[in-house]
Write an enzyme that holds these catalytic residues in place. Structure first.
Site, mmCIF file in Angstrom:
data_model
loop_
_atom_site.group_PDB
_atom_site.id
_atom_site.type_symbol
_atom_site.label_atom_id
_atom_site.label_comp_id
_atom_site.label_asym_id
_atom_site.label_seq_id
_atom_site.Cartn_x
_atom_site.Cartn_y
_atom_site.Cartn_z
ATOM 1 N N ASP A 1 -6.686 -6.184 3.477
ATOM 2 C CA ASP A 1 -7.886 -5.922 2.700
ATOM 3 C C ASP A 1 -8.995 -5.755 3.722
ATOM 4 O O ASP A 1 -9.064 -6.505 4.701
ATOM 5 C CB ASP A 1 -8.195 -7.046 1.714
ATOM 6 C CG ASP A 1 -9.140 -6.580 0.600
ATOM 7 O OD1 ASP A 1 -9.125 -5.376 0.269
ATOM 8 O OD2 ASP A 1 -9.884 -7.408 0.060
ATOM 9 N N SER A 2 -9.795 -4.745 3.526
ATOM 10 C CA SER A 2 -10.834 -4.458 4.505
ATOM 11 C C SER A 2 -12.009 -3.783 3.842
ATOM 12 O O SER A 2 -11.912 -3.301 2.708
ATOM 13 C CB SER A 2 -10.268 -3.576 5.621
ATOM 14 O OG SER A 2 -9.751 -2.376 5.086
ATOM 15 N N HIS B 1 -11.367 -2.618 13.554
ATOM 16 C CA HIS B 1 -11.062 -3.902 12.918
ATOM 17 C C HIS B 1 -9.583 -3.988 12.547
ATOM 18 O O HIS B 1 -8.940 -5.000 12.767
ATOM 19 C CB HIS B 1 -11.938 -4.078 11.678
ATOM 20 C CG HIS B 1 -11.878 -2.913 10.712
ATOM 21 N ND1 HIS B 1 -12.087 -1.604 11.094
ATOM 22 C CD2 HIS B 1 -11.618 -2.866 9.382
ATOM 23 C CE1 HIS B 1 -11.965 -0.805 10.038
ATOM 24 N NE2 HIS B 1 -11.675 -1.545 8.991
ATOM 25 N N SER C 1 0.874 -1.177 0.000
ATOM 26 C CA SER C 1 0.000 0.000 0.000
ATOM 27 C C SER C 1 0.906 1.219 0.000
ATOM 28 O O SER C 1 2.083 1.127 0.336
ATOM 29 C CB SER C 1 -0.879 -0.001 1.258
ATOM 30 O OG SER C 1 -1.571 1.220 1.385
ATOM 31 N N ASN C 2 0.331 2.358 -0.373
ATOM 32 C CA ASN C 2 1.049 3.627 -0.262
ATOM 33 C C ASN C 2 0.304 4.576 0.669
ATOM 34 O O ASN C 2 0.586 5.769 0.696
ATOM 35 C CB ASN C 2 1.226 4.258 -1.652
ATOM 36 C CG ASN C 2 2.160 3.432 -2.514
ATOM 37 O OD1 ASN C 2 3.270 3.128 -2.116
ATOM 38 N ND2 ASN C 2 1.697 3.047 -3.691
ATOM 39 N N GLY D 1 -1.443 6.786 6.323
ATOM 40 C CA GLY D 1 -2.021 6.446 7.618
ATOM 41 C C GLY D 1 -1.723 5.017 8.021
ATOM 42 O O GLY D 1 -1.352 4.738 9.167
#
Length: 194
Positions: free
Chosen positions: A70-71, A181, A9-10, A13
């Protein structure tokens, strides 16, 4: 000495949140963009399959251990939708406002407003790791029609936590990271990596 870990990911946060906890178990987390890794396709209907695909993709292109998540939000009355399509529920281009509008409209005719955020994290030691480390977490609440709060992103302003009387968007970042989560999944992953 900390070992390099590639985050598939980039997202700044996520990088900060993951980096803080994973440094405790010996990893220095870097975004995949530092290694010129393009985003991987996410063709599956299960969170775990998409996260595993992204982790293997980042590990394959960098030769380093990788972590992917993944969410999304799953609404019970909608058979788990938006689910893995949460970021693109209303189609392209991605828009939180349009996604929320579609979700509220789709849920309007249902009495059951219960929903949960779900996150799965997958850590691979290398691209062909036969035993990836997997951790997940879920955060239960309900969807409200009128948004509340200025924090968060995505569906947070519509995700009410009845026990607290607040939406996810009304929580401080510390409260959210503790309860969410993603926070749950990350703490579980850290324990497994120890």
């Amino acid at each position: 000495m900390l070992r390099t870990l590639v985050l598939a990911s980039n997202n700044a946060g996520k990088l900060k949140e993951f980096g803080q906890l994973l440094s405790r178990v010996g990893f220095d987390v870097h975004p995949q963009g530092e290694f010129n890794v393009p985003e991987a396709d996410e063709p599956y209907f299960a969170f775990v399959e998409n996260a595993l695909t992204k982790a293997r993709h980042a590990a394959r292109l960098t030769g380093k251990p990788a972590l992917a998540d993944d969410s999304g939000v799953c609404v019970n009355a909608l058979q788990g939708s938006p689910g893995v399509l949460s970021a693109r529920y209303a189609g392209e281009p991605k828009s939180d406002a349009e996604n929320n509008r579609k979700l509220i409209a789709d849920l309007a005719k249902h009495n059951d407003k219960s929903a949960y955020y779900y996150c799965v994290l997958v850590f691979v030691r290398h691209a062909d790791d036969p035993q990836p480390v997997i951790a997940d977490g879920s955060w239960h609440g309900e969807i409200i029609a009128e948004p509340r709060g200025e924090g968060g992103f995505g569906y947070d302003a519509h995700f009410l936590l009845p026990d607290l009387g607040k939406t996810a968007a009304e929580l401080t970042s510390l409260e959210k990271n503790t309860l969410s989560h993603r926070g749950q999944a990350l703490r579980t992953l850290v324990e497994k990596l120890r």
